[in-house]
Design an enzyme around this catalytic site. Structure first.
Site, PDB file in Angstrom:
ATOM      1  N   HIS A  63      86.318 -17.181 166.214  1.00  0.00           N
ATOM      2  CA  HIS A  63      86.687 -16.003 167.002  1.00  0.00           C
ATOM      3  C   HIS A  63      88.200 -15.889 167.196  1.00  0.00           C
ATOM      4  O   HIS A  63      88.685 -14.870 167.663  1.00  0.00           O
ATOM      5  CB  HIS A  63      85.973 -16.005 168.354  1.00  0.00           C
ATOM      6  CG  HIS A  63      84.489 -15.861 168.222  1.00  0.00           C
ATOM      7  ND1 HIS A  63      83.881 -14.661 167.973  1.00  0.00           N
ATOM      8  CD2 HIS A  63      83.500 -16.784 168.275  1.00  0.00           C
ATOM      9  CE1 HIS A  63      82.579 -14.841 167.888  1.00  0.00           C
ATOM     10  NE2 HIS A  63      82.319 -16.121 168.068  1.00  0.00           N
ATOM     11  N   HIS A 116      85.958 -26.573 162.681  1.00  0.00           N
ATOM     12  CA  HIS A 116      85.151 -25.558 163.360  1.00  0.00           C
ATOM     13  C   HIS A 116      84.316 -24.862 162.306  1.00  0.00           C
ATOM     14  O   HIS A 116      84.822 -24.024 161.563  1.00  0.00           O
ATOM     15  CB  HIS A 116      86.055 -24.551 164.080  1.00  0.00           C
ATOM     16  CG  HIS A 116      85.287 -23.589 164.933  1.00  0.00           C
ATOM     17  ND1 HIS A 116      85.088 -23.812 166.278  1.00  0.00           N
ATOM     18  CD2 HIS A 116      84.668 -22.439 164.639  1.00  0.00           C
ATOM     19  CE1 HIS A 116      84.377 -22.821 166.768  1.00  0.00           C
ATOM     20  NE2 HIS A 116      84.107 -21.967 165.790  1.00  0.00           N
TER      21      HIS A 116
END
Length: 195
Positions: free
Chosen positions: A31, A113
């Site tokens: 994000h 991630h």
């Protein structure tokens, strides 16, 4: 809280850690990623509140050469690969110069991630993920993010090397709440993870 109120709370927290002499190391998540390569992490790093450890460049032959950061107090090396939308971090792992990272000696932490192919939850078969074979070998701790599961996976039992996903800070669905009970994070002290 508005987005700016939340940001203010985060900045105040990071500032208090800085004032206490506690360094913060980070990588971007899916994000945080943008096509321009710009994110709020750059602002926080410019303010001296954290260090983004995804630091490197591409060689002329297309290899991603990461430059690990060394923690001054512990001597621990840190580097990693941040997340991108729709699993595009796979391309970064595919181009990663793992050999140079495997030569780094001492305690070392690799942050990432994204989803790992071998740990991908059922029902996500079509989602891009990174196979464990693309990770640099010999790192002490692989600190994962993105996957909303709590996982501790021994990578090398003779060295104690392990991969850990802390799970979400806040469950995002009723099924996660039922399964996990609550959000969590990991404190990694003396190379032992504690939820």
């Amino acid at each position: 809280l508005t987005a700016l109120d939340s940001l203010k709370v985060v900045v105040q927290g990071l500032k208090s850690w800085k004032d206490a002499g506690i360094p913060v190391y980070a990588i971007g998540g899916s994000h945080d990623w943008s096509a321009s390569g710009k994110s709020l992490l750059e602002v926080l790093e410019a303010g001296g509140l954290l260090k983004n450890v995804m630091n490197g460049s591409f060689s002329p032959d297309g290899k991603l050469i990461l430059e690990p950061v060394r923690d001054e107090k512990t001597g621990t090396w840190l580097t990693g690969i941040g997340g991108r939308r729709q699993g595009l971090e796979l391309e970064m792992f595919q181009s990663l110069d793992r050999e140079s990272l495997e030569k780094v000696s001492g305690q070392k932490i690799f942050l990432f991630h994204g989803m790992i192919e071998e740990l991908k939850p059922k029902g996500l078969d079509g989602v891009k993920s990174v196979p464990l074979s693309l990770f640099p070998k010999g790192w002490s701790y692989y600190a994962g993010g993105h996957l909303h599961k709590r996982i501790q996976l021994p990578i090398n039992t003779s060295t104690g090397s392990m991969l850990v996903y802390p799970g979400p800070l806040f469950p995002e669905s009723f099924s996660e709440l039922e399964e996990l009970g609550h959000g969590s994070f990991v404190i990694f002290e003396d190379f032992v993870p504690k939820y």
